[in-house]
Design a protein around this motif. Structure first.
Motif, PDB file in Angstrom:
ATOM      1  N   LYS A  86      38.466  40.109  40.210  1.00 55.58           N
ATOM      2  CA  LYS A  86      39.272  39.405  40.950  1.00 55.58           C
ATOM      3  C   LYS A  86      38.872  39.704  42.367  1.00 55.58           C
ATOM      4  CE  LYS A  86      42.808  37.705  43.379  1.00 55.58           C
ATOM      5  NZ  LYS A  86      42.103  38.338  44.531  1.00 55.58           N
ATOM      6  N   ASP A  97      30.990  31.275  53.321  1.00 53.82           N
ATOM      7  CA  ASP A  97      31.980  32.339  53.256  1.00 53.82           C
ATOM      8  C   ASP A  97      31.960  32.998  54.946  1.00 53.82           C
ATOM      9  OD1 ASP A  97      33.273  32.419  50.815  1.00 53.82           O
ATOM     10  OD2 ASP A  97      31.687  33.634  49.965  1.00 53.82           O
ATOM     11  N   GLY A 148      37.728  39.202  46.685  1.00 55.66           N
ATOM     12  CA  GLY A 148      38.454  38.632  47.554  1.00 55.66           C
ATOM     13  C   GLY A 148      38.310  37.110  48.203  1.00 55.66           C
ATOM     14  N   SER A 149      39.274  36.693  48.712  1.00 54.36           N
ATOM     15  CA  SER A 149      39.230  35.060  49.046  1.00 54.36           C
ATOM     16  C   SER A 149      38.062  34.993  50.012  1.00 54.36           C
ATOM     17  CB  SER A 149      40.348  34.512  49.452  1.00 54.36           C
ATOM     18  OG  SER A 149      40.784  35.341  50.759  1.00 54.36           O
ATOM     19  N   ASP A 150      37.965  35.815  50.879  1.00 57.65           N
ATOM     20  CA  ASP A 150      36.719  35.755  52.024  1.00 57.65           C
ATOM     21  C   ASP A 150      35.492  35.539  51.296  1.00 57.65           C
ATOM     22  OD1 ASP A 150      38.504  36.217  53.911  1.00 57.65           O
ATOM     23  OD2 ASP A 150      38.278  38.554  53.609  1.00 57.65           O
ATOM     24  N   ASP A 189      34.855  34.067  48.296  1.00 55.39           N
ATOM     25  CA  ASP A 189      34.915  33.347  46.911  1.00 55.39           C
ATOM     26  C   ASP A 189      33.882  32.389  46.790  1.00 55.39           C
ATOM     27  OD1 ASP A 189      36.532  32.958  44.699  1.00 55.39           O
ATOM     28  OD2 ASP A 189      37.088  30.890  45.650  1.00 55.39           O
ATOM     29  N   PRO A 243      40.507  32.994  40.113  1.00 52.30           N
ATOM     30  CA  PRO A 243      40.563  32.243  41.521  1.00 52.30           C
ATOM     31  C   PRO A 243      41.245  33.569  42.550  1.00 52.30           C
ATOM     32  CG  PRO A 243      41.973  31.389  39.909  1.00 52.30           C
ATOM     33  CD  PRO A 243      41.444  32.661  39.068  1.00 52.30           C
ATOM     34  N   ALA A 244      40.817  33.472  43.761  1.00 50.83           N
ATOM     35  CA  ALA A 244      40.880  34.453  44.623  1.00 50.83           C
ATOM     36  C   ALA A 244      42.439  34.281  45.416  1.00 50.83           C
ATOM     37  CB  ALA A 244      39.947  34.417  45.953  1.00 50.83           C
ATOM     38  N   ASP A 245      43.193  34.373  44.543  1.00 49.33           N
ATOM     39  CA  ASP A 245      44.862  34.365  45.062  1.00 49.33           C
ATOM     40  C   ASP A 245      45.619  35.434  44.282  1.00 49.33           C
ATOM     41  OD1 ASP A 245      46.251  33.169  42.968  1.00 49.33           O
ATOM     42  OD2 ASP A 245      45.203  31.243  43.518  1.00 49.33           O
ATOM     43  N   ARG A 246      46.733  35.542  45.031  1.00 54.15           N
ATOM     44  CA  ARG A 246      47.707  36.642  44.461  1.00 54.15           C
ATOM     45  C   ARG A 246      48.235  36.492  43.175  1.00 54.15           C
ATOM     46  NH1 ARG A 246      49.731  41.383  48.382  1.00 54.15           N
ATOM     47  NH2 ARG A 246      47.573  41.846  48.711  1.00 54.15           N
ATOM     48  N   ARG A 266      31.520  32.856  43.209  1.00 57.73           N
ATOM     49  CA  ARG A 266      31.245  31.837  42.226  1.00 57.73           C
ATOM     50  C   ARG A 266      29.676  31.302  42.127  1.00 57.73           C
ATOM     51  NH1 ARG A 266      35.446  30.735  39.813  1.00 57.73           N
ATOM     52  NH2 ARG A 266      36.940  31.941  41.134  1.00 57.73           N
ATOM     53  N   GLU A 302      37.470  43.739  47.361  1.00 58.89           N
ATOM     54  CA  GLU A 302      37.670  42.708  48.592  1.00 58.89           C
ATOM     55  C   GLU A 302      35.980  42.243  48.818  1.00 58.89           C
ATOM     56  OE1 GLU A 302      39.500  45.758  50.939  1.00 58.89           O
ATOM     57  OE2 GLU A 302      41.410  45.094  50.032  1.00 58.89           O
TER      58      GLU A 302
END
Lengths: 413, 413
Positions: B142, B51, B144-146, B148, B176-179, B152, B119
């Motif tokens: 949920k 990350d 943040g994608s940053d 991920d 999953p880290a999406d909208r 996990r 986040e």
């Protein structure tokens, strides 16, 4: 075009003073308002007639809309009872002294401004005003258009008394009875602290879909009673009949009887009083097979489970054991009121612990889920959600809290 | 395309069992997980690096994202502390016997399934898992994608322990880290009981706009401290410096100093420590005129009031009296933490009573608004709304309640 934002901001601003009216004064205001509504009964009834004339007499709402002198006296009596309840404000919930000497107190405070969206029940206007005043909250009312003449008459009496006591009337708003007002209210995030919809499932769904302000959902009750293998059948018979027929139109009334399969031979006797009360029965396959032919009994289809009938109709589902009953309830319940009838202590305990609902009953009618019955003194609705308040909501549920911290120069290292 | 509804339904279903794990078992699970995260530190740090490699080192989130062995040990230590807290479940809140003999008990129960949207802070994943497990709640995360890869890795360790203890892993989801996932979560009215967003104001606004599930808003703190005419200036100086500079990036840090106009001659001395700490000052006209020239001091414009700086910046507003201070706070505050410094008992009392905020302070730094500081043992966020929970939220605030009613055949007449 009404400038709702300005109205709401004024309500918010004036609401800040309401917690400090003092409970003695609040009592006086409510007692005088109770007297005024009785002395102005003719006026209220005249204005109410203008609403009634616009409604079909066959409409089930007609009776809810109707005001009579006797009903007004009933409303006044309830207002006096609310007046006499202990104030819910500034009660200490917790106290502690931190190691650094800070003294913490958690005390109850008003929520702020409460929005109520309701249908053609003018008594609600008086009821929620008395609860709001008693709990120090401002109020924004959005009544149904069907009751608009009645509501305008009621708010004029409320304002008359508020002015006499020099309480700011703009903290208690009655909005125009149209959807523009509803929409503005649902989006007033900075001015309104909570919205409580009171009415049909359709209204509640609309509010949930469109609100940006926090909402407390109330009302919907899909209610089950499980008659266990070791039930006392006389108790079961009385409980089922009571919770179905006492007031079928209310949310705590029975919708689905779960019957242990070993009791199927007794089912006919168990539901005899229901049939005498003309309750229409939708029985699942096993239950249907066990019952004698009767024009009130038909075989159930899937749609009958998970339905709130609000009328003299009842679904019956046969289960093999407690686990099946628990599973059925978890699937179909609206988490309002659920009951078991059993003499088996272990099953009673498991049911009470494992069923997720606002009120869970052992060997009792579910008709008791009600603020007054629970000894809360009044009720603004029955919450079916888990945040903030669950089950009957009264004065305490119209408060929040704050932490009051007293120090002597403490800083954090 | 992921079928979120099925995932959420499975989480809801499995969550029903979580209240019955037993607190002894919960403690064991958390202790083992704390040990595992330490022994698997290399793995966590390796995944965290993946990350970090995607993020600019100059990004202020970089430090929040970073995991080190020392930080992991800190997280493990907090987990052990949560493990040892008393269970918040099945506590009696009220008991009463009704005149008809019904025995009512109001007891705490889990909320159900909690959604957390956050986040790039991987420690949150461990923290909220321990609070959810301890309070019997299912969890839908949920992140943040940053973060991920880190998240996990963390959830894989959590699952490893849950499987060992035969706890259903599907009650604890990492989306999953999406909208798309965020949107599904915000609309899962039947499966999720509450959503708590943790992060920027932008995230909180997005959640409020789109959520159909009830939300508890956390975090935003526009914090004032009023230095009254009769303040002890030494206390005031220390309090202002502490609440501004201890950790400027947190929500309880000071944003606006309200100064009584009679103290303007002392203002220079009052803010001297702030200038030494390089705090940038935006002073209103009167305050600016009273201060010597300094490159850190500039005249304030309207935008500086009602701003959460989260950095070494401070607005100063001159007020003529307590009423003006109260009015300013009512207008600009986010109702998080507000303080007064004064030796005047009447002013202290009025301030504590009349200011509407989660925490109101007399003669103390606002830096204490924090679950651990308040002795709540842990914290999932600081609520800035009034429903359900206000201020620091810990285990108790992750519970709801139900009414348990025991009867002997009672019916309602």
């Amino acid at each position: 075009m009404i400038d709702f934002t300005s109205l709401f901001q004024a309500a918010k601003k004036s609401s800040r003073k309401l917690a400090f009216i003092g409970d003695e004064q609040v009592q006086k205001i409510l007692f005088e308002l109770a007297d005024l509504m009785i002395s102005q009964g003719d006026f209220l009834i005249r204005e109410n007639k203008r609403d009634l004339e616009r409604m079909d007499k066959a409409n089930p709402m007609y009776d809810r809309l109707l005001l009579t002198q006797e009903r007004i006296e009933g409303i006044a009596q309830e207002m006096r009872q609310v007046a006499k309840l202990p104030s819910p404000l500034f009660l200490p919930l917790e106290e502690k002294v931190l190691p650094n000497g800070l003294f913490l107190e958690k005390i109850t405070v008003p929520l702020g401004v409460i929005g109520i969206i309701y249908e053609a029940r003018p008594n609600v206007t008086f009821d929620v005003f008395s609860l709001a005043l008693k709990s120090g909250n401002g109020l924004i009312l959005k009544g149904g258009s069907d009751a608009d003449f009645s509501n305008r008459a009621i708010i004029s009496l409320i304002y008359q008394i508020l002015q006499k006591f020099e309480i700011p009337t703009d903290a208690y708003l009655l909005l125009p009875a149209d959807r523009t007002a509803t929409k503005a209210l649902l989006e007033a995030v900075d001015e309104v602290d909570v919205i409580i919809p009171r009415g049909s499932q359709g209204l509640i769904n609309y509010v949930r879909q469109h609100a940006k302000v926090p909402v407390i959902e109330t009302g919907a009750g899909i209610v089950h009673t499980f008659v266990d293998e070791e039930a006392d059948l006389e108790k079961a018979k009385a409980i089922i009949h009571n919770s179905k027929t006492r007031r079928p139109s209310v949310c705590n009334s029975l919708d689905c009887l779960l019957i242990h399969e070993k009791l199927l031979p007794n089912l006919g006797e168990l539901i005899r009083p229901l049939l005498e009360s003309k309750v229409k029965i939708y029985a699942d396959e096993k239950a249907f097979a066990s019952l004698p032919k009767n024009e009130l009994i038909q075989e159930a289809s899937e749609e009958h489970f998970g339905t709130e009938f609000l009328s003299l109709q009842l679904a019956i589902k046969t289960v093999r054991n407690l686990d099946e009953a628990l599973e059925h309830i978890a699937t179909y319940s609206s988490r309002h009121s659920e009951a078991i009838v059993s003499e088996n202590q272990e099953n009673l305990s498991r049911f009470l612990l494992e069923v997720d609902a606002a009120a869970v009953y052992a060997n009792s009618s579910t008709a008791f889920t009600d603020g007054a019955q629970f000894g809360l003194g009044a009720e603004i609705g029955i919450s079916t959600q888990k945040l903030h308040a669950r089950g009957p909501m009264a004065l305490k549920e119209l408060t929040s809290y704050k932490w009051v911290v007293r120090g002597n120069g403490q800083i954090r290292t």
